[in-house]
Design a protein around this motif. Sequence first.
Motif, PDB file in Angstrom:
ATOM      1  N   LEU A  31       9.964  11.992   9.005  1.00 56.36           N
ATOM      2  CA  LEU A  31       8.995  11.953  10.098  1.00 56.36           C
ATOM      3  C   LEU A  31       9.610  11.332  11.341  1.00 56.36           C
ATOM      4  N   VAL A  59       4.487   6.625   0.793  1.00 55.92           N
ATOM      5  CA  VAL A  59       4.693   7.098   2.157  1.00 55.92           C
ATOM      6  C   VAL A  59       6.103   6.822   2.634  1.00 55.92           C
ATOM      7  N   THR A  90       0.792  -1.227   0.000  1.00 54.94           N
ATOM      8  CA  THR A  90       0.000   0.000   0.000  1.00 54.94           C
ATOM      9  C   THR A  90       0.823   1.274   0.000  1.00 54.94           C
ATOM     10  N   ALA A  91       1.891   1.276   0.715  1.00 55.31           N
ATOM     11  CA  ALA A  91       2.435   2.564   1.111  1.00 55.31           C
ATOM     12  C   ALA A  91       3.753   2.917   0.460  1.00 55.31           C
ATOM     13  N   THR A 147       8.855   9.627   2.730  1.00 53.21           N
ATOM     14  CA  THR A 147       8.817  10.650   3.776  1.00 53.21           C
ATOM     15  C   THR A 147       9.084  10.068   5.152  1.00 53.21           C
ATOM     16  N   ASN A 148       9.170   8.816   5.177  1.00 49.15           N
ATOM     17  CA  ASN A 148       9.229   8.118   6.463  1.00 49.15           C
ATOM     18  C   ASN A 148      10.375   8.577   7.353  1.00 49.15           C
TER      19      ASN A 148
END
Lengths: 260, 187
Positions: A74, A67, A63-64, A70-71
């Motif tokens: 973060l 994302v 899915t990701a 950017t992990n």
Amino acid sequence: MKYKFVDKAKKLTPEDIKAQMNFDNVVKGASIWAGFKLGSAILKLGSKVTASVVAGTSTVVVTAAVVVATNTDLLKSNSPDETSEPATEIVVEDEKLSEEEITPKKVETTPLVAKKEKKEEGPKPKVEQQTEAEKAIPKPLPQKTVSKEDIIKEDIVIDASPLPNLETFLDFIDRELKYPVEEIAVNSDSLKKIEGYVEVFFTVNREGKANNFKVRKSLGLLFDNEAIRVLRKYQNWAPASYNGEAVESNLKFKVHFKVK
Amino acid sequence: MTQDNISEYTEIELIEKSKEDKRFFEPLYKKYYEQVFRLVFSRVQDIDLAGDITSEAFGKALSHLDDYKYKGYPLSAWLARIALNSCYDYFRSQKKQRHVSLENYVSHDIVFEVEIEDNERELWLTMLPEVLEKLKPAELELIELRFFEGKSFAEIGYILDITEGNAKTRTYRILKRLKRHFKRSTS
């Protein structure tokens, strides 16, 4: 990646599971594990087990994918936050604990406070209350044939109260309580104006003796000691009763200090 | 000893008997197999592998029945504890990762606990891997055991070898963190 995320778990049929069952193998296998130590610390909270796993990033993320980029950012921005977290939250926990400690007692003690407010009505003597409670048990019997079990379910709780009655107790406090003026006067004149109350928490045991005095809300050491001194003098209590049986209970009482 | 006779024993009696004769464990094996299997399967997502790990867990349990003492927790909790440890044993030794099924995180009560609005569900689903990445395995277990397996905090505490209060505090702390991560990322 610590974990491998899947959108939907595969569906299992009972047949799939049954097909995997093989008790004989387990019995055979049991001997292999005989020397194995159980209760290993693999899943200890706070352990760094996953550190070694991080290397294996080749697994496909369903899915990701976006994302992930950017992990790392973060993670960085969050890390100082996370380190400071336990300290602040432990405080919260402590507060909760002490709250829990107090709340049940509060419930028990409210009648005393309530009674105090209704002082004008004149509180009933304790003896009368008890007999009423005793009468309450056989009462339902003549109305309909209630089985014994039904009656027992109705718990009769009577809170501890001062003997012979609340007024005597309050009078006693009024009479005995002295504003600790001498001690304070030594320090400063302005301190004489201190007014307020000390909330004392104490236990009335089965024999009707008060003990285990603790100050819940303090007004300074001198006032606290005075309040406890007076309360300790009064040792004439009707113990709380639970279904007619005397039990230990906790009470809370506010001792007010006023400048006359 | 016939099968009928075995089934007449209570669970605790069966455990005691199994210490002498392993055959007595079979009813318990049958009773708990599916439960343990599903627990393992949700973490490995592979039927054969789950079967292996489950068998391993039961093997360990059977060989260590002497260690099991009834302390108010069902045998299933003890088995779950062994099975989970076996799982993580496997993840570590094989350098494999635990599977996390995302659908659980949008279909269970956890949605309410993290205060996800209906219109945020899609976003939450896409955010999840990033958010869950930040949890330690044991923290993830706390959440999953609580919300997906529906276990009591007492039992979770027993499975993860922490106290009940600790399990509770940590769970809600994690939920708070999840919520914060989510809100921060969306705002």
